[in-house]
Design a protein around this motif. Structure first.
Motif, short mmCIF file in Angstrom:
data_model
loop_
_atom_site.label_atom_id
_atom_site.label_comp_id
_atom_site.label_asym_id
_atom_site.label_seq_id
_atom_site.Cartn_x
_atom_site.Cartn_y
_atom_site.Cartn_z
N ALA A 1 0.82 -1.20 0.00
CA ALA A 1 0.00 0.00 0.00
C ALA A 1 0.86 1.26 0.00
CB ALA A 1 -0.93 0.02 1.21
N ALA B 1 -3.70 8.78 7.49
CA ALA B 1 -4.74 8.95 6.49
C ALA B 1 -5.39 10.33 6.54
CB ALA B 1 -5.81 7.87 6.67
N GLN C 1 -6.78 -2.90 -5.18
CA GLN C 1 -6.84 -1.51 -4.74
C GLN C 1 -5.64 -1.15 -3.86
OE1 GLN C 1 -10.70 -1.44 -2.84
NE2 GLN C 1 -11.72 -0.66 -4.68
N PHE D 1 -2.95 1.61 -5.06
CA PHE D 1 -2.69 2.76 -4.19
C PHE D 1 -1.20 2.86 -3.88
CE2 PHE D 1 -2.34 4.72 0.04
CZ PHE D 1 -3.01 5.91 -0.19
N GLU E 1 -0.54 6.84 -5.65
CA GLU E 1 -1.66 7.35 -4.87
C GLU E 1 -2.52 8.28 -5.70
OE1 GLU E 1 -2.54 10.05 -0.88
OE2 GLU E 1 -0.56 9.13 -1.17
N ALA F 1 -4.58 6.20 -8.09
CA ALA F 1 -5.63 5.48 -7.38
C ALA F 1 -6.77 6.43 -7.01
CB ALA F 1 -5.05 4.84 -6.12
N ARG F 2 -6.43 7.61 -6.57
CA ARG F 2 -7.48 8.60 -6.25
C ARG F 2 -8.29 8.93 -7.49
NH1 ARG F 2 -6.95 11.58 -1.41
NH2 ARG F 2 -5.03 11.14 -0.23
N SER G 1 -10.52 5.22 -2.38
CA SER G 1 -10.44 6.09 -1.22
C SER G 1 -9.09 5.91 -0.52
CB SER G 1 -11.58 5.79 -0.25
OG SER G 1 -11.37 6.45 0.98
N ALA G 2 -8.32 6.97 -0.45
CA ALA G 2 -7.02 6.89 0.21
C ALA G 2 -7.17 6.58 1.70
CB ALA G 2 -6.26 8.20 0.03
N THR G 3 -8.15 7.19 2.34
CA THR G 3 -8.36 6.94 3.77
C THR G 3 -8.73 5.49 4.02
OG1 THR G 3 -9.08 9.23 4.11
CG2 THR G 3 -9.73 7.61 5.77
N ILE H 1 -8.18 2.76 2.13
CA ILE H 1 -7.10 1.81 1.85
C ILE H 1 -6.00 1.91 2.91
CG2 ILE H 1 -5.29 1.19 0.22
CD1 ILE H 1 -8.11 0.27 -0.53
N THR H 2 -5.69 3.13 3.32
CA THR H 2 -4.66 3.31 4.36
C THR H 2 -5.08 2.62 5.65
OG1 THR H 2 -3.92 5.40 3.41
CG2 THR H 2 -3.38 5.00 5.72
#
Length: 367
Positions: free
Chosen positions: A77, A134, A227, A231, A235, A238-239, A244-246, A248-249
């Motif tokens: 990730a 995140a 995903q 990511f 990043e 992926a966005r 969603s970055a939050t 996946i993090t």
């Protein structure tokens, strides 16, 4: 641009890195006035040439598989979890609470319950650093390192002031009930044909291998795994794709913490059968080297964990049967980490040039 064949990148680079580490280790042993051949002989005989040795080698290997997978899933990730040590200690706390305060009717149910508790405590311990990464941009390397120290202090408090039985001087919990004893390899069918005497390696080895297979399926054969890897590669991309970055993090790091916490099945529930101070014994940090050497692939992690299990058990044998100090294993581990991690690119560039010479030979008569 010349590139290494995939087989060379996956197999040849680590092997040459190991060879270089072995050569430097031999020179260090010579420098302290000892015999390198005696050292390697004692290490091999003490860790691989008997059922007793294999029992300890596989015991250490089990812990390193869990912590190596912990680093691997975060790495894919694009995140670097340095807090496996603290997450493993909190996993041990979860195991202890589950074993001491829940009346389990059978070891199999206790194993399931303790495994879930270990995973939950490990995931919970990384949840705050994950959220800070995140939502607030706090660097995960810094926050997870800091949480290692907090975990250590918390464990001292729990073992000294909360869970220590009255009248006991040792900062540890009481022994777990007999019903929570999980089978060691010498108590399992087929394995008991090899391990005829008690060994510390236990059924958690099989769980670790199953978890490694599960991580492989997750990362390369599920939508979530795609995903996570997307990511980690980009990043921004992926966005743009709607990931969603939050989300996946948080998911990747909590899975990472859960895997580190599950290490406690092996050493807390399986071997010590009680929770003691510093239960992780550095395995959280060794997991970083295991993941790097294993190229952050579950198969590579299992093989690298076996190597470090050999180094741990072999190093203990060195301290017991030779004049070479047991700390020598730390030197060897450091050299392995140096060549497989920091100097990995040097080895790769050297091999790339060698392969380029065979791929593009100079014409006869060229200047």
């Amino acid at each position: 641009m010349d590139r290494l064949p995939r087989w060379a990148d996956l197999a040849l680079v680590p092997l040459i890195s190991l060879l270089l580490a072995a050569i430097i280790s031999a020179l260090v042993i010579l420098a302290i006035g000892q015999d390198p051949w005696e050292a390697i002989t004692v290490m091999v005989q003490g860790s691989l040439m008997s059922a007793y040795g294999w029992g300890y080698t596989l015991y250490y290997t089990t812990s390193f598989i869990f912590t190596g997978l912990c680093v691997t899933i975060a790495f894919h990730a694009g995140l670097f979890n340095i807090g496996g040590e603290g997450q493993a200690q909190l996993g041990g706390l979860g195991v202890a609470l589950a074993c001491l305060f829940i009346p389990w009717p059978h070891w199999s149910l206790a194993l399931i319950g303790a495994s879930l508790a270990a995973a939950a405590f490990g995931a919970a311990w990384i949840a705050i650093p994950a959220w800070l990464q995140a939502r607030r941009g706090s660097h995960i390397v810094i926050t997870t390192i800091m949480f290692n120290y907090i975990a250590s202090s918390l464990m001292i408090f729990m073992l000294v002031d909360v869970l220590r039985p009255p009248g006991q001087q040792d900062p540890s919990t009481a022994n777990f009930p007999a019903v929570t004893h999980i089978p060691s390899l010498d108590e399992l069918p087929l394995f008991n044909l090899i391990f005829t005497k008690p060994v510390p390696a236990n059924i958690s080895l099989l769980i670790a291998l199953a978890v490694a297979a599960g991580v492989w399926v997750l990362l390369w054969h599920t939508r979530l795994g795609y995903q996570i890897r997307a990511f980690g590669k980009s990043e921004a991309g992926a966005r743009y794709a709607g990931i969603s970055a939050t989300k996946i993090t948080m998911i990747a790091l909590m899975l990472s913490g859960a895997l580190a916490g599950m290490m406690a099945i092996n050493n807390v529930m399986g071997e010590a059968e009680r929770l003691v101070g510093n239960s992780a014994s550095g395995a959280g940090f060794i997991g970083i080297a295991v993941a790097l050497m294993g190229r952050n692939h579950p198969i590579g992690v299992v093989l690298a964990a076996l190597l470090f299990g050999f180094l741990f058990q072999g190093g203990a044998e060195l301290g017991m049967w030779t004049k070479i100090p047991i700390e020598m294993r730390i030197v060897v581990q450091g050299l392995v980490i140096l060549f497989t991690g920091a100097l990995d690119m040097m080895v790769r560039m050297m091999l790339t040039r060698i392969f380029a010479l065979f791929r593009n030979p100079r014409p006869v008569g060229a200047a």
